[in-house]
Design a protein around this motif. Structure first.
Motif, short mmCIF file in Angstrom:
data_model
loop_
_atom_site.label_atom_id
_atom_site.label_comp_id
_atom_site.label_asym_id
_atom_site.label_seq_id
_atom_site.Cartn_x
_atom_site.Cartn_y
_atom_site.Cartn_z
N ALA A 259 5.29 -1.11 -12.05
CA ALA A 259 5.01 -2.65 -11.91
C ALA A 259 6.06 -3.45 -11.98
O ALA A 259 6.02 -4.58 -11.12
CB ALA A 259 3.61 -2.80 -12.98
N ALA A 260 6.90 -3.39 -12.87
CA ALA A 260 8.14 -4.29 -13.05
C ALA A 260 8.82 -4.22 -11.89
O ALA A 260 9.49 -5.26 -11.27
CB ALA A 260 8.73 -3.80 -14.22
N HIS A 261 9.16 -2.98 -11.25
CA HIS A 261 9.94 -2.98 -10.02
C HIS A 261 9.49 -3.73 -9.01
O HIS A 261 9.97 -4.69 -8.14
CB HIS A 261 9.95 -1.44 -9.33
N VAL A 262 8.05 -3.71 -8.85
CA VAL A 262 7.33 -4.48 -7.93
C VAL A 262 7.54 -6.06 -7.86
O VAL A 262 7.73 -6.74 -6.95
CB VAL A 262 5.97 -4.01 -7.43
N THR B 235 12.83 -8.10 3.82
CA THR B 235 11.45 -7.97 4.58
C THR B 235 11.63 -6.37 5.06
O THR B 235 10.50 -5.87 4.99
CB THR B 235 11.46 -8.94 5.67
N GLU B 236 12.55 -5.95 5.60
CA GLU B 236 12.67 -4.50 5.86
C GLU B 236 12.39 -3.58 4.88
O GLU B 236 11.71 -2.39 5.08
CB GLU B 236 14.17 -4.14 6.49
N LEU B 237 12.97 -3.83 3.70
CA LEU B 237 12.69 -3.03 2.51
C LEU B 237 11.13 -3.07 2.18
O LEU B 237 10.61 -1.89 1.97
CB LEU B 237 13.44 -3.38 1.24
N VAL B 238 10.55 -4.24 1.94
CA VAL B 238 9.28 -4.33 1.71
C VAL B 238 8.47 -3.55 2.66
O VAL B 238 7.42 -2.80 2.59
CB VAL B 238 9.02 -5.86 1.49
N ARG C 39 1.64 4.51 -1.13
CA ARG C 39 0.60 4.00 -1.31
C ARG C 39 0.48 3.22 -2.79
O ARG C 39 -0.09 1.98 -2.89
CB ARG C 39 -0.55 4.89 -1.54
N GLU C 40 1.26 3.75 -3.59
CA GLU C 40 1.10 2.98 -4.93
C GLU C 40 1.94 1.81 -4.68
O GLU C 40 1.58 0.69 -5.54
CB GLU C 40 2.07 3.79 -6.08
N PHE C 41 2.86 1.78 -4.09
CA PHE C 41 3.73 0.54 -3.76
C PHE C 41 2.55 -0.62 -3.27
O PHE C 41 2.51 -2.00 -3.67
CB PHE C 41 4.81 0.42 -3.13
N GLU D 133 -0.11 -5.75 -3.47
CA GLU D 133 -1.17 -6.58 -3.37
C GLU D 133 -1.74 -7.51 -4.51
O GLU D 133 -2.40 -8.32 -4.37
CB GLU D 133 -2.29 -5.68 -2.68
N ARG D 134 -1.19 -7.05 -5.77
CA ARG D 134 -1.58 -7.89 -6.93
C ARG D 134 -1.07 -9.27 -6.90
O ARG D 134 -1.40 -9.94 -7.58
CB ARG D 134 -1.04 -7.16 -8.19
#
Length: 279
Positions: free
Chosen positions: A174-177, A194-197, A205-207, A212-213
């Motif tokens: 969660a901290a990474h995101v 934007t390309e990384l995201v 799927r976890e990312f 989305e949070r």
């Protein structure tokens, strides 16, 4: 590519530096003015033969990643880095700090010899590590492309999480995101972000669930436990030094008070990156 100009510039920059400028021991009977060729090659993570050929105006043309690594190894300013790229027949990268580490920041990092230190971009690309960080985490900074990106590896390479205790993995994910979300908001539209995201949204799927949070938080400090195969769990307090532009950061990992982390770091400093097989 200006081969004679590139060779001359590399040689002059090398001769201007002293071993103490880059954290290299002087040793006895040093006859070469400045750094030796093999020392520059080691700092840049390239072969001595490849670097020697560049100084001798021969051999293959260097890649963008090699030129960027040489600019860091030779403690070039941004202007000197751009000049080095032009000599190599390449277009200089954008003038963001994340594309170049200043000599001053490298000087600060080089003096923190008793704790693990890494320098990363704001999207978690590792561009420099000290020896103790490599002993603790492996040679992340020497890997090409996305393999040097901490966030990318966390969500696409399951084995990376083995170095974190299971009970901490959800919090770290969660901290990474949330940290990447802060960069994404600040630099909306920049292609590297934007390309990384987009790629992470496709691969993990976890990312996607965490993204989305919409949680946003720049990490300025943290408490982490690294599980090393030789010394076991090492509890560290991570302090993050952000540059004024906030697009590059220095991460220093200090032993957590009240634990045996300092002793274990001392052991890692001795064994370095060696691995030992079980008898």
């Amino acid at each position: 590519m200006d081969r004679p100009g590139l060779a001359d510039f590399l040689r002059r920059r090398r001769e201007l530096l002293r071993p103490t400028d880059v954290g290299v021991a002087e040793g006895p009977r040093r006859r070469t003015p400045g750094l030796r060729r093999e020392e520059v090659a080691m700092l840049a993570g390239v072969s001595t033969d490849h670097y020697t050929r560049l100084e001798q105006s021969r051999g293959s043309a260097p890649s963008e990643s090699v030129v960027a690594a040489l600019a860091r190894a030779l403690r070039c300013t941004v202007d000197e880095r751009d000049h080095l790229f032009h000599l190599a027949g390449l277009s200089p990268p954008p003038r963001r700090a994340a594309r170049h580490v200043s000599p001053g920041l490298l000087g600060v990092a080089g003096r923190l010899v008793d704790v693990p230190v890494a320098i990363c971009s704001d999207i978690s690309e590792v561009v420099w590590t000290n020896t103790l960080f490599s002993a603790l985490m492996g040679d992340v900074g020497t890997r090409p492309g996305r393999a040097s990106n901490i966030t990318w590896r966390w969500f696409t390479e399951p084995g990376v999480r083995d170095r974190a205790p299971e009970e901490e993995r959800d919090r770290l994910a969660a901290a990474h995101v949330s940290d990447l979300r802060a960069t994404y908001s600040r630099r909306a539209g920049d292609s590297d972000v934007t390309e990384l995201v987009d790629d992470l949204l496709q691969r993990s799927r976890e990312f996607r669930v965490l993204w989305e949070r919409h949680e946003v938080a720049v990490r300025r400090s943290d408490h982490k436990t690294f599980v090393h195969p030789e010394v076991g769990a090492v509890e560290l307090r991570c302090e993050v030094l952000l540059t004024p532009e906030a697009d590059i950061k220095l991460l220093a990992y200090f032993p957590l008070e009240g634990t045996d982390a300092a002793r274990k770091l001392d052991v890692l400093r001795v064994i370095g990156t060696q691995t030992f097989a079980t008898a």
